[in-house]
Design an enzyme around this catalytic site. Structure first.
Site, PDB file in Angstrom:
ATOM      1  N   GLY A 198       0.578  -1.213   0.006  1.00 25.82           N
ATOM      2  CA  GLY A 198      -0.142  -0.283  -0.122  1.00 25.82           C
ATOM      3  C   GLY A 198       0.471   1.366  -0.084  1.00 25.82           C
ATOM      4  O   GLY A 198       1.933   1.048  -0.018  1.00 25.82           O
ATOM      5  N   CYS A 199       0.398   2.424  -0.188  1.00 29.91           N
ATOM      6  CA  CYS A 199       0.592   3.797   0.567  1.00 29.91           C
ATOM      7  C   CYS A 199       2.570   3.338   1.356  1.00 29.91           C
ATOM      8  O   CYS A 199       2.609   2.216   2.664  1.00 29.91           O
ATOM      9  CB  CYS A 199       0.664   4.843   1.063  1.00 29.91           C
ATOM     10  SG  CYS A 199       0.693   6.492   0.915  1.00 29.91           S
ATOM     11  N   PHE A 200       3.735   4.117   0.798  1.00 31.82           N
ATOM     12  CA  PHE A 200       5.212   4.099   1.012  1.00 31.82           C
ATOM     13  C   PHE A 200       4.523   4.536   2.492  1.00 31.82           C
ATOM     14  O   PHE A 200       5.760   4.011   3.946  1.00 31.82           O
ATOM     15  CB  PHE A 200       6.095   3.501   0.399  1.00 31.82           C
ATOM     16  CG  PHE A 200       5.926   4.923  -0.716  1.00 31.82           C
ATOM     17  CD1 PHE A 200       5.284   6.220  -0.005  1.00 31.82           C
ATOM     18  CD2 PHE A 200       6.786   5.196  -1.953  1.00 31.82           C
ATOM     19  CE1 PHE A 200       5.783   7.190  -0.937  1.00 31.82           C
ATOM     20  CE2 PHE A 200       6.527   6.033  -2.614  1.00 31.82           C
ATOM     21  CZ  PHE A 200       5.996   7.453  -2.295  1.00 31.82           C
TER      22      PHE A 200
END
Length: 224
Positions: A50-52
């Site tokens: 997902g979003c880092f």
């Protein structure tokens, strides 16, 4: 979601990774029965979930981790930038590169944290409010040993019915890791009050502290 924008990088960073939504705080998983051998010096692992920002924040609080860097894996160098990757058609995944001390934390233990609190391994091409192939769950292995440990752990969790749905995490070779833009680095530490962080990512760190207190450190990796 296509998040291409003509705004300055700072404004992009404030709205990136989509709108916020609630997320649970993880689940305790069994320790890996197959793990990497202890070795002196430093080692590197690359994960996508997902979003880092959130994955970075979790690993920055794992004892034995020395540094974490956000970036892109799975695509080519020409399109390894935030605008292109956000279109979801470059083959990249938002990823984190974790440099750690194998004498303090093993590769298998990093996998345990990754599958437990950093992301939901049963979600296909999405995490929280973010959807697209760039948000897929993946373990990018750099050595045959990492491949062996990662595949064995996925098989172990599957056999134990650790999740109510099948694990969709890819175990795939690391061809390259391209660091993300500077405004994406160290994001949770620098933006603790951002709504996205507070709702989606801070619970992951709290989950790490609650579920694996022996692995948690209040200090931030990267020497801060």
């Amino acid at each position: 979601m296509n998040r291409r924008s003509l705004l300055a990088p700072l404004l992009i960073a404030l709205t990136a990774c989509s709108a916020a939504s609630a997320r649970d705080e993880g689940v305790r998983l069994p320790a890996p029965t197959v793990d990497a051998a202890a070795a002196p010096g430093e080692a590197t692992a690359v994960f996508a979930g997902g979003c880092f920002w959130g994955v970075e924040g979790v690993f920055q609080h794992v004892r034995g981790v020395k540094s974490v860097r956000n970036g892109y894996s799975g695509g080519d160098a020409a399109h390894a930038n935030y605008d292109d990757v956000s279109d979801g058609d470059t083959g990249h995944a938002e990823s984190v590169r974790v440099v750690y001390d194998p004498a303090q934390v093993t590769y298998g233990q990093l996998l345990q944290v990754f599958f437990s609190v950093a992301q939901d391994p049963t979600l296909l091409n999405r995490q929280g409010p973010d959807s697209g192939t760039q948000y897929r769950s993946a373990v990018f292995y750099a050595t045959p040993e990492q491949k062996k440990v990662a595949e064995a752990y996925v098989a172990q969790l599957t056999a134990a019915h650790a999740f109510s749905a099948p694990i969709v995490t890819q175990v795939t070779p690391l061809k390259a890791f391209y660091p993300a833009e500077d405004y994406h680095q160290d994001y949770m530490r620098l933006n603790p009050d951002a709504a996205y962080i507070a709702i989606n990512d801070r619970p992951k760190v709290l989950g790490l502290e609650r579920i694996y207190p022996e692995r948690y450190t209040a200090a931030w990796a990267n020497g801060r």
